[in-house]
Design a protein around this motif. Structure first.
Motif, PDB file in Angstrom:
ATOM      1  N   LEU A 189      48.202  48.391  39.993  1.00 53.39           N
ATOM      2  CA  LEU A 189      46.935  49.251  40.505  1.00 53.39           C
ATOM      3  C   LEU A 189      47.015  49.144  42.021  1.00 53.39           C
ATOM      4  CD1 LEU A 189      43.839  48.174  38.371  1.00 53.39           C
ATOM      5  CD2 LEU A 189      45.394  50.010  38.039  1.00 53.39           C
ATOM      6  N   PHE A 190      48.181  48.066  42.590  1.00 50.37           N
ATOM      7  CA  PHE A 190      48.409  48.305  43.809  1.00 50.37           C
ATOM      8  C   PHE A 190      49.995  48.434  44.312  1.00 50.37           C
ATOM      9  CE2 PHE A 190      44.408  46.179  43.453  1.00 50.37           C
ATOM     10  CZ  PHE A 190      43.590  46.771  44.216  1.00 50.37           C
ATOM     11  N   ALA A 191      50.445  47.845  45.082  1.00 51.50           N
ATOM     12  CA  ALA A 191      52.035  47.926  45.228  1.00 51.50           C
ATOM     13  C   ALA A 191      52.843  47.651  43.964  1.00 51.50           C
ATOM     14  CB  ALA A 191      52.437  47.212  46.371  1.00 51.50           C
ATOM     15  N   PRO A 192      53.987  48.507  43.909  1.00 49.17           N
ATOM     16  CA  PRO A 192      54.888  48.159  42.737  1.00 49.17           C
ATOM     17  C   PRO A 192      55.442  46.868  42.744  1.00 49.17           C
ATOM     18  CG  PRO A 192      55.593  50.129  43.866  1.00 49.17           C
ATOM     19  CD  PRO A 192      54.567  49.561  44.880  1.00 49.17           C
ATOM     20  N   GLU A 193      55.331  45.990  43.905  1.00 45.78           N
ATOM     21  CA  GLU A 193      55.750  44.492  43.756  1.00 45.78           C
ATOM     22  C   GLU A 193      54.518  43.425  43.362  1.00 45.78           C
ATOM     23  OE1 GLU A 193      58.016  46.792  46.968  1.00 45.78           O
ATOM     24  OE2 GLU A 193      55.853  46.865  46.205  1.00 45.78           O
ATOM     25  N   GLN A 194      53.428  44.070  42.947  1.00 47.00           N
ATOM     26  CA  GLN A 194      52.034  43.620  42.647  1.00 47.00           C
ATOM     27  C   GLN A 194      51.736  43.876  41.241  1.00 47.00           C
ATOM     28  OE1 GLN A 194      50.159  45.169  46.140  1.00 47.00           O
ATOM     29  NE2 GLN A 194      49.407  42.950  46.265  1.00 47.00           N
ATOM     30  N   PRO A 195      52.561  43.368  39.940  1.00 49.95           N
ATOM     31  CA  PRO A 195      52.229  43.728  38.717  1.00 49.95           C
ATOM     32  C   PRO A 195      50.888  43.048  38.386  1.00 49.95           C
ATOM     33  CG  PRO A 195      54.016  41.824  38.680  1.00 49.95           C
ATOM     34  CD  PRO A 195      53.814  42.713  40.309  1.00 49.95           C
ATOM     35  N   ASP A 196      50.204  43.958  37.578  1.00 47.13           N
ATOM     36  CA  ASP A 196      48.779  43.489  37.084  1.00 47.13           C
ATOM     37  C   ASP A 196      48.721  42.583  36.002  1.00 47.13           C
ATOM     38  OD1 ASP A 196      47.817  45.764  38.894  1.00 47.13           O
ATOM     39  OD2 ASP A 196      45.984  45.572  37.817  1.00 47.13           O
ATOM     40  N   LEU A 197      48.262  41.427  35.785  1.00 46.18           N
ATOM     41  CA  LEU A 197      48.053  40.742  34.750  1.00 46.18           C
ATOM     42  C   LEU A 197      47.043  40.971  33.771  1.00 46.18           C
ATOM     43  CD1 LEU A 197      47.442  37.433  36.725  1.00 46.18           C
ATOM     44  CD2 LEU A 197      49.537  37.802  35.360  1.00 46.18           C
ATOM     45  N   ASP A 198      47.343  40.547  32.433  1.00 41.89           N
ATOM     46  CA  ASP A 198      46.530  41.292  31.364  1.00 41.89           C
ATOM     47  C   ASP A 198      45.603  39.925  30.991  1.00 41.89           C
ATOM     48  OD1 ASP A 198      45.074  41.774  28.843  1.00 41.89           O
ATOM     49  OD2 ASP A 198      46.956  42.253  27.884  1.00 41.89           O
ATOM     50  N   TRP A 199      44.396  39.960  31.325  1.00 40.36           N
ATOM     51  CA  TRP A 199      43.319  38.881  31.207  1.00 40.36           C
ATOM     52  C   TRP A 199      42.921  38.866  30.034  1.00 40.36           C
ATOM     53  CZ3 TRP A 199      41.255  34.792  33.983  1.00 40.36           C
ATOM     54  CH2 TRP A 199      42.024  34.807  35.280  1.00 40.36           C
ATOM     55  N   ALA A 200      43.290  39.843  28.809  1.00 32.85           N
ATOM     56  CA  ALA A 200      43.088  39.390  27.556  1.00 32.85           C
ATOM     57  C   ALA A 200      43.950  38.164  26.942  1.00 32.85           C
ATOM     58  CB  ALA A 200      43.190  40.551  26.675  1.00 32.85           C
ATOM     59  N   HIS A 201      45.035  37.794  27.764  1.00 35.37           N
ATOM     60  CA  HIS A 201      45.988  36.825  27.232  1.00 35.37           C
ATOM     61  C   HIS A 201      45.427  35.442  27.447  1.00 35.37           C
ATOM     62  CE1 HIS A 201      49.701  34.866  26.492  1.00 35.37           C
ATOM     63  NE2 HIS A 201      50.416  35.823  26.019  1.00 35.37           N
ATOM     64  N   PRO A 202      45.411  34.491  26.719  1.00 33.28           N
ATOM     65  CA  PRO A 202      44.677  33.329  26.827  1.00 33.28           C
ATOM     66  C   PRO A 202      45.581  32.466  27.874  1.00 33.28           C
ATOM     67  CG  PRO A 202      45.646  33.285  24.652  1.00 33.28           C
ATOM     68  CD  PRO A 202      45.367  34.598  25.096  1.00 33.28           C
ATOM     69  N   GLU A 203      46.902  32.584  27.902  1.00 35.02           N
ATOM     70  CA  GLU A 203      47.526  31.884  28.958  1.00 35.02           C
ATOM     71  C   GLU A 203      47.271  32.382  30.444  1.00 35.02           C
ATOM     72  OE1 GLU A 203      51.812  32.082  28.029  1.00 35.02           O
ATOM     73  OE2 GLU A 203      51.628  31.520  26.059  1.00 35.02           O
ATOM     74  N   VAL A 204      46.894  33.438  30.567  1.00 37.97           N
ATOM     75  CA  VAL A 204      46.437  33.930  31.894  1.00 37.97           C
ATOM     76  C   VAL A 204      45.183  33.181  32.233  1.00 37.97           C
ATOM     77  CG1 VAL A 204      45.756  35.702  33.361  1.00 37.97           C
ATOM     78  CG2 VAL A 204      47.541  36.086  31.650  1.00 37.97           C
ATOM     79  N   VAL A 205      44.251  33.160  31.261  1.00 44.73           N
ATOM     80  CA  VAL A 205      42.914  32.553  31.522  1.00 44.73           C
ATOM     81  C   VAL A 205      43.142  30.887  31.991  1.00 44.73           C
ATOM     82  CG1 VAL A 205      40.715  31.917  30.663  1.00 44.73           C
ATOM     83  CG2 VAL A 205      41.739  34.027  30.095  1.00 44.73           C
ATOM     84  N   LYS A 206      44.000  30.342  30.948  1.00 42.52           N
ATOM     85  CA  LYS A 206      44.111  29.156  31.305  1.00 42.52           C
ATOM     86  C   LYS A 206      44.835  28.597  32.503  1.00 42.52           C
ATOM     87  CE  LYS A 206      46.880  24.991  28.826  1.00 42.52           C
ATOM     88  NZ  LYS A 206      47.532  24.956  27.549  1.00 42.52           N
ATOM     89  N   GLY A 239      48.691  54.461  46.738  1.00 46.35           N
ATOM     90  CA  GLY A 239      49.213  55.670  46.680  1.00 46.35           C
ATOM     91  C   GLY A 239      50.208  55.798  45.432  1.00 46.35           C
ATOM     92  N   GLY A 240      50.715  56.975  44.842  1.00 44.29           N
ATOM     93  CA  GLY A 240      51.525  57.133  44.161  1.00 44.29           C
ATOM     94  C   GLY A 240      51.088  56.454  42.723  1.00 44.29           C
ATOM     95  N   PRO A 241      52.005  56.553  41.598  1.00 47.62           N
ATOM     96  CA  PRO A 241      51.663  56.167  40.246  1.00 47.62           C
ATOM     97  C   PRO A 241      51.322  54.836  40.213  1.00 47.62           C
ATOM     98  CG  PRO A 241      53.674  57.911  40.061  1.00 47.62           C
ATOM     99  CD  PRO A 241      53.326  57.440  41.429  1.00 47.62           C
ATOM    100  N   ALA A 242      50.540  54.525  39.445  1.00 40.24           N
ATOM    101  CA  ALA A 242      50.299  52.856  39.141  1.00 40.24           C
ATOM    102  C   ALA A 242      51.266  52.318  38.077  1.00 40.24           C
ATOM    103  CB  ALA A 242      48.738  52.799  38.593  1.00 40.24           C
ATOM    104  N   TRP A 243      52.216  52.975  37.817  1.00 44.73           N
ATOM    105  CA  TRP A 243      53.293  52.409  36.717  1.00 44.73           C
ATOM    106  C   TRP A 243      54.514  52.648  37.331  1.00 44.73           C
ATOM    107  CZ3 TRP A 243      51.470  50.499  32.108  1.00 44.73           C
ATOM    108  CH2 TRP A 243      50.384  51.060  31.780  1.00 44.73           C
ATOM    109  N   GLN A 244      55.417  51.327  37.321  1.00 48.09           N
ATOM    110  CA  GLN A 244      56.830  51.146  37.631  1.00 48.09           C
ATOM    111  C   GLN A 244      57.656  51.147  36.364  1.00 48.09           C
ATOM    112  OE1 GLN A 244      57.702  51.538  40.718  1.00 48.09           O
ATOM    113  NE2 GLN A 244      59.721  50.969  40.500  1.00 48.09           N
ATOM    114  N   ARG A 245      58.914  51.912  36.312  1.00 51.15           N
ATOM    115  CA  ARG A 245      59.706  51.495  35.368  1.00 51.15           C
ATOM    116  C   ARG A 245      60.523  50.508  35.720  1.00 51.15           C
ATOM    117  NH1 ARG A 245      63.203  56.545  32.571  1.00 51.15           N
ATOM    118  NH2 ARG A 245      63.135  55.404  30.461  1.00 51.15           N
ATOM    119  N   VAL A 246      61.050  49.705  34.630  1.00 48.38           N
ATOM    120  CA  VAL A 246      62.000  48.691  34.411  1.00 48.38           C
ATOM    121  C   VAL A 246      63.380  49.012  33.945  1.00 48.38           C
ATOM    122  CG1 VAL A 246      60.298  46.816  34.809  1.00 48.38           C
ATOM    123  CG2 VAL A 246      61.225  47.409  32.515  1.00 48.38           C
TER     124      VAL A 246
END
Length: 548
Positions: free
Chosen positions: A165-182, A149-156
């Motif tokens: 995509l879920f709670a504001p306390e659950q920031p999505d990772l960018d899986w295009a970043h090689p460090e995330v994959v590693k 529920g609510g927007p999928a974006w949170q301002r800092v």
């Protein structure tokens, strides 16, 4: 334990929701020692494996699916030594252990995200999805909506926005970043080296996003997320994207380096034909079959879903999976008894006040559904407490509800706490044996009579039915072929898998059974005068094989 590399193709996997299985230290919350102390129940039931929900350090905003450290155990649940002890004891009992991995997002308390907040414009932000807002930064980058529920974006504080995509306390990772994959490949190896037998990947359909600039809106009336159904139209910017399959292939390469190979399971709410792509030979071994879970109680819809599920599993070289309940949906004992004509998708995750249900009807239909589930070819997933016939606890006081689905909806949706109420182990006590004191959610009075202790002594109990069904299932030779009885009456599912015939009366009139031989197992006592199968009843029989 058997070293059969394809054990998962016909396995029975028992889901343990850590917070609600058993409390080993008396703090009202389930934990790893509590699980270890009660694994004999799962082994005696006849399961092949357990799937354990997240037990990692977490602020518990979303029941542990907001992970702050993927290589440790939350002190509320125990220690790494407790995790090791659980693995050893499970393997001694012949049970394999599948653990949850949450790769779409972390907790906002994860060290990576804390670093990203502390360094505006720094490289740590590239591991997540940070963007500038529109209208001079005052509004979110897109119109995307959160599943909760609510927007999928949170301002800092520095003015940027991050995607959740879920709670504001659950920031999505960018899986295009090689460090995330590693990092996640390293996390998998950490747990594989400790002896886990596989992984269930949370939100496996959501990791890949279209982040090409400018980010695109979905627009008015577009679907941001779904529970069941045909998936998303066209090229959705963050669900079920083609590039997610490269991520899954990477997971499979990591697990296949271990011997024996470990099982990999996708939680994917993609459409059934799309979900089959997640189980291609170089991707994951299994994907949860949510279409079966959402089919309701009707022979036509169930048969269509069963046929399609088996056919699509064959195209990918995998085996079908069958699931009726889990920690995210209304328990099927109650859900399958919703009034005819009810909006089934609305009730899949509780949306309001659940109608009063007849306890006898709930018990009858849940038992019939159990025999249907366990007769089908492929793997069966059981959710803790379904072997007790536990209903949804629909009348939890508002002040005890903890699910972010409830909080983010402003109270319009009750959320998922009703299927997460702690298990009853004994007839009496402050939490019916769950722990030495009250549990984190209150249990209804009827839980005493539904407890493991009460049902273990009753040969006609739902627990006894599950134990008997799993014993019989183990004696059946493996078979992937299902054939339907073309003369089955309306409302009746009648099929054969190998040497077992299953007849399920999902209609309104009694159905005729063969006069002999007698059924191997029935979900309810049948009339003695004539071989009739009443409505909402199932029976297992010897199949009439050619030449017999």
């Amino acid at each position: 334990m058997s070293e059969n590399h394809a054990w998962w193709r016909r396995a029975v996997i028992y889901q343990i929701y850590v917070r609600s299985f058993a409390d080993g230290d008396g703090d009202g919350l389930g934990d790893l020692p509590g699980i270890t102390a009660h694994l004999d129940h799962v082994a005696a039931l006849g399961a092949d494996a357990v799937w354990i929900t997240p037990f990692y350090p977490s602020p518990m905003v979303d029941g542990g699916y907001d992970v702050a450290d993927y290589r440790d155990v939350d002190p509320r649940f125990g220690t790494l030594a407790d995790a090791d002890s659980l693995l050893v004891h499970a393997h001694e009992l012949g049970l394999r252990v599948i653990v949850d991995i949450v790769p779409n997002h972390t907790s906002d308390q994860h060290a990576w995200f804390q670093q990203a907040l502390a360094e505006p414009g720094g490289p740590a932000r590239a591991r997540y999805v940070f963007r500038d807002g529109r209208d001079g930064g005052a509004t979110p980058p897109t119109d995307w909506r959160s599943v909760f529920g609510g927007p999928a974006w949170q301002r800092v504080p520095d003015g940027q926005w991050y995607l959740h995509l879920f709670a504001p306390e659950q920031p999505d990772l960018d899986w295009a970043h090689p460090e995330v994959v590693k990092e996640f490949h390293s996390v998998l190896r950490f747990w594989l080296d400790r002896g886990v037998d596989g992984f269930r990947f949370d939100v496996a359909h959501g990791m890949a996003k279209d982040l090409a600039e400018p980010l695109r809106d979905l627009g008015p009336g577009q679907v941001h997320h779904k529970i069941v159904g045909d998936g998303w139209e066209g090229d959705h910017p963050f669900w079920d994207r083609e590039s997610v399959h490269d991520i899954l292939r990477g997971f499979r390469q990591v697990t296949d380096a271990y011997r024996p190979p470990r099982v990999t399971v996708a939680e994917s709410w993609a459409a059934l034909d799309r979900r089959a792509l997640y189980t291609r030979p170089d991707e994951l071994h299994q994907a949860f079959n949510f279409d079966f879970l959402g089919a309701g109680w009707g022979a036509t819809a169930l048969r269509a879903t069963i046929d399609r599920s088996i056919a699509l599993a064959e195209t990918s070289g995998s085996a079908p999976t069958w699931v009726l309940s889990n920690h995210d949906v209304i328990r099927h004992a109650s859900r399958l008894c919703l009034p005819e004509g009810a909006d089934h998708e609305r009730w899949l995750v509780s949306g309001g006040t659940q109608p009063a249900l007849d306890p006898a009807a709930v018990r009858r239909r849940a038992r019939a559904a159990a025999l249907l589930l366990l007769a089908l070819p492929g793997a069966a997933y059981l959710y803790q407490g379904e072997e007790l016939g536990l209903p949804e606890v629909a009348d939890l006081p508002v002040d005890v509800l903890q699910d972010p689905v409830h909080r983010r909806s402003g109270g319009a949706r009750k959320g998922r706490d009703g299927c997460r109420v702690p298990l009853p182990w004994s007839r009496t006590g402050p939490s019916y044996g769950f722990g030495t004191g009250p549990g984190w959610l209150p249990q209804p009075d009827l839980f005493g009579a539904l407890s493991v202790e009460a049902q273990s002594e009753d040969p006609d109990s739902t627990l006894s039915l599950y134990r008997a069904a799993l014993r019989l299932r183990r004696t059946q030779p493996p078979s992937a072929h299902l054939s339907w009885n073309p003369s089955a009456p309306e409302g009746v599912l009648d099929f054969t898998v190998g040497a077992l015939r299953c007849v399920v009366n999902a209609g309104h009139e009694p159905a005729l059974l063969p006069a002999s031989p007698p059924p191997l197992l029935t979900s309810a006592r049948l009339p003695e005068a004539q071989p009739l199968l009443p409505p909402d009843t199932a029976a297992w029989l010897h199949a009439q094989l050619p030449g017999r």
